[in-house]
Design a protein around this motif. Structure first.
Motif, PDB file in Angstrom:
ATOM      1  N   GLU A  77       0.901  -1.132  -0.077  1.00  0.00           N
ATOM      2  CA  GLU A  77       0.060   0.069   0.067  1.00  0.00           C
ATOM      3  C   GLU A  77       0.748   1.233  -0.014  1.00  0.00           C
ATOM      4  OE1 GLU A  77      -2.458  -0.492   3.420  1.00  0.00           O
ATOM      5  OE2 GLU A  77      -3.590  -2.083   2.518  1.00  0.00           O
ATOM      6  N   TYR A  78       2.015   1.343   0.781  1.00  0.00           N
ATOM      7  CA  TYR A  78       2.941   2.219   0.830  1.00  0.00           C
ATOM      8  C   TYR A  78       3.519   2.669  -0.452  1.00  0.00           C
ATOM      9  CZ  TYR A  78       6.978   5.253   2.007  1.00  0.00           C
ATOM     10  OH  TYR A  78       7.822   5.965   2.064  1.00  0.00           O
ATOM     11  N   TYR A  79       4.038   1.525  -1.229  1.00  0.00           N
ATOM     12  CA  TYR A  79       4.810   1.866  -2.317  1.00  0.00           C
ATOM     13  C   TYR A  79       3.783   2.131  -3.418  1.00  0.00           C
ATOM     14  CZ  TYR A  79       9.114   0.689  -0.279  1.00  0.00           C
ATOM     15  OH  TYR A  79      10.206   0.706   0.434  1.00  0.00           O
ATOM     16  N   ALA A 100       1.976   6.457  -7.395  1.00  0.00           N
ATOM     17  CA  ALA A 100       0.897   7.153  -7.588  1.00  0.00           C
ATOM     18  C   ALA A 100       1.330   8.577  -8.001  1.00  0.00           C
ATOM     19  CB  ALA A 100      -0.525   7.018  -7.008  1.00  0.00           C
ATOM     20  N   ASP A 101       2.344   8.981  -7.416  1.00  0.00           N
ATOM     21  CA  ASP A 101       2.853  10.582  -7.513  1.00  0.00           C
ATOM     22  C   ASP A 101       3.925  10.343  -8.356  1.00  0.00           C
ATOM     23  OD1 ASP A 101       0.895  11.290  -5.751  1.00  0.00           O
ATOM     24  OD2 ASP A 101       1.962  10.890  -4.065  1.00  0.00           O
ATOM     25  N   LYS A 102       4.604   9.422  -8.410  1.00  0.00           N
ATOM     26  CA  LYS A 102       6.031   9.416  -9.165  1.00  0.00           C
ATOM     27  C   LYS A 102       6.083   7.869  -9.746  1.00  0.00           C
ATOM     28  CE  LYS A 102      10.973  10.452  -8.922  1.00  0.00           C
ATOM     29  NZ  LYS A 102      12.013  10.616  -7.890  1.00  0.00           N
ATOM     30  N   THR A 103       5.669   7.730 -10.894  1.00  0.00           N
ATOM     31  CA  THR A 103       5.612   6.437 -11.623  1.00  0.00           C
ATOM     32  C   THR A 103       6.836   5.680 -11.893  1.00  0.00           C
ATOM     33  OG1 THR A 103       5.524   7.238 -13.814  1.00  0.00           O
ATOM     34  CG2 THR A 103       3.265   7.009 -12.701  1.00  0.00           C
ATOM     35  N   ASP A 121       9.809   6.032 -10.117  1.00  0.00           N
ATOM     36  CA  ASP A 121      10.713   5.939  -8.745  1.00  0.00           C
ATOM     37  C   ASP A 121      11.134   4.366  -8.652  1.00  0.00           C
ATOM     38  OD1 ASP A 121      11.434   5.469  -5.982  1.00  0.00           O
ATOM     39  OD2 ASP A 121      10.571   7.407  -5.483  1.00  0.00           O
ATOM     40  N   LEU A 122      12.410   4.164  -8.987  1.00  0.00           N
ATOM     41  CA  LEU A 122      13.164   3.012  -8.893  1.00  0.00           C
ATOM     42  C   LEU A 122      13.153   2.362  -7.457  1.00  0.00           C
ATOM     43  CD1 LEU A 122      16.166   3.477 -11.121  1.00  0.00           C
ATOM     44  CD2 LEU A 122      14.173   2.425 -11.695  1.00  0.00           C
ATOM     45  N   ASP A 123      13.216   2.969  -6.474  1.00  0.00           N
ATOM     46  CA  ASP A 123      13.321   2.522  -5.216  1.00  0.00           C
ATOM     47  C   ASP A 123      11.834   2.037  -4.701  1.00  0.00           C
ATOM     48  OD1 ASP A 123      15.781   3.071  -4.607  1.00  0.00           O
ATOM     49  OD2 ASP A 123      15.568   5.071  -3.652  1.00  0.00           O
ATOM     50  N   ALA A 124      10.732   2.775  -5.095  1.00  0.00           N
ATOM     51  CA  ALA A 124       9.628   2.417  -4.819  1.00  0.00           C
ATOM     52  C   ALA A 124       9.224   1.033  -5.557  1.00  0.00           C
ATOM     53  CB  ALA A 124       8.420   3.382  -5.084  1.00  0.00           C
TER      54      ALA A 124
END
Length: 202
Positions: free
Chosen positions: A82-84, A89-92, A94-97
């Motif tokens: 859920e967190y990632y 959703a804000d930064k599609t 984002d490699l870490d996410a």
């Protein structure tokens, strides 16, 4: 460097004895404690992390799984998904996410989703144009494959990444519990031997 040489306890001592404790240093100590199977120390360190770092490294879930606390691990990884998902959703891109999401999916047994997100990250950081991030994403994909029981695919990814300048080091391959199920495989042993040699800079 100490970890890269396979000297785990020396690596832990270097960070433990640092004159200043940082969040990065705590994160590193958690990783090294897990590598040493020192789960009590890992848990104590996890408890000191700031709230916004709850899902960084997915350490809490790793420790719960190593202790056999499956329900606790499932709850944690569900929260991580859920967190990632919110982060992406804000930064599609984002490699870490993407890495965190793919590993959380793998831990939950959501195999197709895990591989999809890990491959997406690899696609966003191709080796041809991103030599810094690409090896790390290749290793994450290997971790996903290892977690979901795709041994040959995991070994293939590791073999491709191991002698790149930013590839996995010998100590990480030797101690990280993510490789426990494939560590005795002769192909993995060869990959470890390659990791002990200097990287191929060409």
């Amino acid at each position: 460097c100490r970890l890269g040489l396979g000297k785990l306890e020396e690596a832990r001592a270097v960070v433990e004895n640092a004159p200043v404790r940082t969040v990065w240093g705590t994160d590193r100590l958690i990783q090294l404690a897990i590598f040493a199977r020192d789960l009590d120390r890992a848990s104590a360190l996890i408890a000191t992390l700031p709230a916004e770092k709850k899902y960084a490294g997915l350490w809490e879930g790793v420790v719960a799984r190593m202790r056999g606390e499956q329900e606790k691990a499932r709850e944690y990884y569900t929260g991580a998904v859920e967190y990632y998902q919110k982060t992406l959703a804000d930064k599609t891109d984002d490699l870490d996410a993407l890495s965190g999401l793919s590993l959380a999916y793998a831990a939950l047994g959501r195999k197709d989703e895990a591989v999809r997100e890990a491959k997406r990250a690899v696609g966003l950081a191709p080796l041809s144009s991103n030599a810094l991030d690409a090896p790390g994403q290749m290793v994450v994909l290997a971790e996903v494959y290892a977690q979901i029981g795709e041994r040959e695919a995991a070994l293939q990814q590791l073999a491709a990444a191991v002698q790149l300048p930013a590839g996995p080091d010998y100590g990480r391959l030797k101690f990280d519990p993510v490789w426990d199920d494939i560590r005795t495989d002769p192909k993995f042993q060869e990959i470890m031997a390659r990791a002990a040699r200097p990287p191929d800079w060409k």
